[in-house]
Design a protein around this motif. Structure first.
Motif, mmCIF file in Angstrom:
data_model
loop_
_atom_site.group_PDB
_atom_site.id
_atom_site.type_symbol
_atom_site.label_atom_id
_atom_site.label_comp_id
_atom_site.label_asym_id
_atom_site.label_seq_id
_atom_site.Cartn_x
_atom_site.Cartn_y
_atom_site.Cartn_z
ATOM 1 N N PRO A 62 12.827 12.392 -8.669
ATOM 2 C CA PRO A 62 11.492 13.014 -8.714
ATOM 3 C C PRO A 62 10.371 12.053 -8.350
ATOM 4 N N GLY A 63 10.523 10.790 -8.707
ATOM 5 C CA GLY A 63 9.479 9.822 -8.394
ATOM 6 C C GLY A 63 9.385 9.472 -6.922
ATOM 7 N N LEU A 64 10.421 9.844 -6.154
ATOM 8 C CA LEU A 64 10.436 9.558 -4.713
ATOM 9 C C LEU A 64 10.329 10.819 -3.861
ATOM 10 N N ALA A 65 10.293 11.978 -4.512
ATOM 11 C CA ALA A 65 10.329 13.246 -3.763
ATOM 12 C C ALA A 65 9.189 13.359 -2.758
ATOM 13 N N ASN A 66 7.967 13.034 -3.183
ATOM 14 C CA ASN A 66 6.827 13.136 -2.266
ATOM 15 C C ASN A 66 6.988 12.194 -1.078
ATOM 16 N N GLN A 67 7.464 10.969 -1.337
ATOM 17 C CA GLN A 67 7.654 10.014 -0.250
ATOM 18 C C GLN A 67 8.723 10.494 0.726
ATOM 19 N N VAL A 68 9.824 11.010 0.191
ATOM 20 C CA VAL A 68 10.891 11.533 1.041
ATOM 21 C C VAL A 68 10.370 12.678 1.903
ATOM 22 N N ILE A 69 9.726 13.641 1.273
ATOM 23 C CA ILE A 69 9.270 14.841 1.986
ATOM 24 C C ILE A 69 8.209 14.489 3.029
ATOM 25 N N ASP A 70 7.261 13.640 2.656
ATOM 26 C CA ASP A 70 6.217 13.254 3.612
ATOM 27 C C ASP A 70 6.795 12.510 4.809
ATOM 28 N N SER A 71 7.863 11.770 4.599
ATOM 29 C CA SER A 71 8.463 10.986 5.680
ATOM 30 C C SER A 71 9.238 11.842 6.671
ATOM 31 N N ILE A 72 9.874 12.912 6.185
ATOM 32 C CA ILE A 72 10.824 13.624 7.043
ATOM 33 C C ILE A 72 10.414 15.046 7.409
ATOM 34 N N GLU A 73 9.327 15.564 6.837
ATOM 35 C CA GLU A 73 8.963 16.969 7.092
ATOM 36 C C GLU A 73 8.591 17.199 8.552
ATOM 37 N N GLY A 74 8.691 18.476 8.958
ATOM 38 C CA GLY A 74 8.143 18.889 10.242
ATOM 39 C C GLY A 74 8.938 18.564 11.475
ATOM 40 N N GLY A 75 10.244 18.861 11.487
ATOM 41 C CA GLY A 75 11.014 18.737 12.718
ATOM 42 C C GLY A 75 11.732 17.421 12.920
ATOM 43 N N THR A 76 12.320 16.871 11.857
ATOM 44 C CA THR A 76 13.177 15.694 11.983
ATOM 45 C C THR A 76 14.609 16.075 11.609
ATOM 46 N N VAL A 77 15.539 15.169 11.848
ATOM 47 C CA VAL A 77 16.956 15.460 11.647
ATOM 48 C C VAL A 77 17.436 14.951 10.288
ATOM 49 N N LEU A 78 18.133 15.822 9.564
ATOM 50 C CA LEU A 78 18.883 15.445 8.372
ATOM 51 C C LEU A 78 20.350 15.717 8.669
ATOM 52 N N PHE A 79 21.200 14.708 8.463
ATOM 53 C CA PHE A 79 22.635 14.871 8.677
ATOM 54 C C PHE A 79 23.360 14.625 7.369
ATOM 55 N N ILE A 80 24.075 15.653 6.890
ATOM 56 C CA ILE A 80 24.927 15.501 5.716
ATOM 57 C C ILE A 80 26.347 15.275 6.202
#
Length: 269
Positions: free
Chosen positions: A211-229
């Motif tokens: 939870p303490g990193l959620a905003n940083q994660v979301i701000d870094s990757i939002e809006g059309g970037t790739v996530l690979f699981i």
């Protein structure tokens, strides 16, 4: 008489020296005659991926190079398709081959060749305990879905600031939006939970983060970037894992050329 003997010996010595010099000249090729090889897009691409991996110090952070290669290949295939944000080359990798106690989420800036963040990420309740072993694309399965995603819009939900995901691999994660598979923060993604349970807490299928990193994660990757699981599943296939397509696109993107020549046996001095 001695004069002539020494003179003859000098000639013999000179002759031997010239012979050795000629042999040395034959055995040591000149730079101007060194063999050359042409670099192909595939070889340029392989070198580029290795350089990215090393420059971002990903081995030290625990990311396996073969997993990074798969993720980067998908990134370039998706970029070629025109589906990515034009203004940032961000790649996020969640390696579900690793246990949940490991920091198995990486956010990488490929343009700057820099690791932005390495932290924990949860898998689904019915995917496994400490290790994720079962995956689903079905609603209400409470399992994680593997493959390539595109990050979409940010919204505020029951977990606060959250990020919607669109699954790009048909049959593997294509129902992500319908299933409300999103990135969000969760209290159970913490060292405290690991200490209490011996593993992270689990989600309903979402890649939940601290939870303490959620905003940083979301701000870094939002809006059309790739996530690979990533998961080493023999049944997993993706049209975005075409290495040659990635190589052709990346070669142009990084300014490489298939006509580049390099000496294979340069002159040593």
């Amino acid at each position: 008489m001695m004069k002539y003997l020494f003179g003859g010996a000098g000639l013999i010595t000179l002759s031997l020296a010239l012979t050795l010099v000629n042999r040395e000249s034959v055995s040591t090729p000149l730079a101007s005659t060194a063999a050359v090889v042409k670099l192909t897009p595939d070889s340029i691409y392989n070198r580029h991926v290795t350089e990215l991996y090393q420059s971002a110090h990903l081995a030290e952070s625990g990311l396996i190079e073969s997993v990074f290669e798969k993720a980067v290949t998908g990134f370039y295939n998706l970029k070629k398709s025109g589906q990515l944000a034009a203004h940032k080359d961000i790649l996020t990798i969640a390696d579900f081959d690793q246990n949940s106690t490991k920091k198995r989420l990486w956010i990488i800036d490929l343009d700057k060749k820099k690791l932005l963040l390495n932290t924990w990420v949860a898998h689904g309740q019915r995917s496994g305990n400490d290790k994720a072993t079962r995956f689903s694309n079905t609603n209400d399965s409470f399992q994680s879905s593997i493959g390539f995603y595109l990050t979409a819009e940010v919204y505020r939900g029951q977990h606060g600031k959250s990020l919607r995901l669109d699954g790009m691999d048909e049959g593997f994660n294509s129902n992500a939006r319908k299933r409300s598979i999103v990135v969000h923060g969760a209290d159970y993604v913490s060292q405290g939970t690991i200490n209490a349970l011996g593993r992270l807490g689990r989600s309903q299928g979402c890649p939940a983060v601290p939870p303490g990193l959620a905003n940083q994660v979301i701000d870094s990757i939002e809006g059309g970037t790739v996530l690979f699981i990533n998961v080493s599943d023999p049944y997993y296939t993706s049209r975005y894992l075409n290495t040659h397509v990635a190589a052709m696109f990346a070669t142009n993107d990084i300014g490489g050329s298939s006509q580049t020549e390099v000496p294979t046996n340069p002159l040593r001095i």
